[in-house]
Design an enzyme around this catalytic site. Structure first.
Site, short mmCIF file in Angstrom:
data_model
loop_
_atom_site.label_atom_id
_atom_site.label_comp_id
_atom_site.label_asym_id
_atom_site.label_seq_id
_atom_site.Cartn_x
_atom_site.Cartn_y
_atom_site.Cartn_z
N TYR A 41 0.75 -1.06 0.29
CA TYR A 41 -0.11 0.08 -0.24
C TYR A 41 0.98 1.23 0.08
CZ TYR A 41 -4.82 -2.03 0.86
OH TYR A 41 -5.84 -2.80 0.56
N GLY A 42 2.04 1.16 0.82
CA GLY A 42 2.83 2.50 0.62
C GLY A 42 3.30 3.12 -0.65
N CYS A 73 -3.45 -2.46 9.42
CA CYS A 73 -2.22 -1.91 8.57
C CYS A 73 -2.00 -0.55 8.85
CB CYS A 73 -2.80 -2.07 6.80
SG CYS A 73 -1.97 -1.23 5.74
N CYS A 183 4.64 -1.73 11.26
CA CYS A 183 3.89 -2.37 10.25
C CYS A 183 3.43 -3.86 10.76
CB CYS A 183 4.91 -2.65 9.02
SG CYS A 183 4.23 -3.66 7.75
#
Length: 274
Positions: A41-42, A73, A183
């Site tokens: 996602y980053g 997340c 994370c």
């Protein structure tokens, strides 16, 4: 299936959070949604991330009649939570890096945050540090590769320890006594991280705190009454319903085996138009 607890992540990292919640609510039903088609996602634009997550989660909430959503997340929690809460009438819980307890635990007042580059650079993270760790020297380490290494370990059981040591060299050099795992993927490789960093570094994650928050919210919403009824029924039969949903075209045999070993009886691909 009773109204489930829906846990959402980009990959398998959220399984570490789900495991903590199950310790407190072992007889609840669970849905685990992982958007592995868009992992990590980053690296996504924020508006793309928001639109996709809202569509996926809202669709599955409607389908399963979930009673709470846990965004397991860190990246999604810092970006998507307001939009999810605006579109859902049920509680939505996010992940907060364990900066505060890390600062309280540290004796040397040298702590670190290991997270994705997106989490490391966001204003929210720096605000937490200013608010709860202003008496500490805080080192920030952003690394997306560790996310994929955790995914690889779950899928194949393999871990490149030499590469891990290279990635963690700056962390070792920083001489910290507490490292926050920012994370949810990272608790999946905690043993390997500890092996490289040594016993002198305490690793902290947010799993237990998230589980506590889920129980609190369910109690406030009177869902805990339903949970007690389910618990009484499940104690008689000894199991709960576990469903996993993914978005990639296919998943590996190793990952499928891992999900089955975690107790998932349904493993299904879902799609969205966004």
């Amino acid at each position: 299936m009773s109204r489930p607890i829906l846990v959402f992540d980009s990959g398998i990292g959220g399984l570490s959070v789900l495991a903590e919640i199950r310790k407190s609510l072992p007889h609840s039903d669970y849905c685990y949604l992982f958007d592995n088609a868009r992992l990590p996602y980053g690296e996504l634009e924020e508006q793309v991330l928001i639109a996709g997550c809202v569509a996926l989660v809202c669709d599955l909430v409607a389908r399963t009649n979930a009673m709470i959503v846990v965004v397991a997340c860190n990246t999604a929690s810092t970006v998507v939570l307001p939009a999810l809460r605006a579109n859902l009438s049920i509680p939505v819980v996010g992940v907060v890096p364990a900066i505060k307890p890390a600062a309280q635990m540290s004796k040397s007042k040298r702590i670190g945050l290991l997270a994705t580059p997106g989490t490391v650079k966001r204003h929210y993270t720096h605000s937490l540090i200013s608010q709860f760790a202003d008496d500490c020297h805080v080192e920030l380490f952003g690394c997306s590769e560790l996310v994929m290494m955790a995914e690889q370990k779950i899928a194949t059981g393999e871990m490149d320890m030499h590469r891990l040591a290279d990635l963690l060299a700056p962390v070792v050099a920083a001489q910290l006594d507490v490292l926050v795992l920012g994370c949810t993927h990272f608790p999946m490789i905690q043993a390997e991280l500890q092996q490289v960093l040594g016993a002198g570094v305490t690793l902290m994650d947010s799993g237990a705190a998230i589980a506590k928050r889920v129980v609190t919210l369910l109690t406030q919403q009177n869902f805990i009454v339903e949970q007690r009824r389910v618990t009484n029924e499940r104690e008689a039969v000894g199991e709960s319903a576990m469903q996993a949903f993914y978005t990639k075209a296919e998943i590996s045999e190793g990952l499928t085996t891992t999900l089955i070993d975690c107790g998932f009886s349904t493993i299904e691909r879902i799609t969205t138009t966004n």
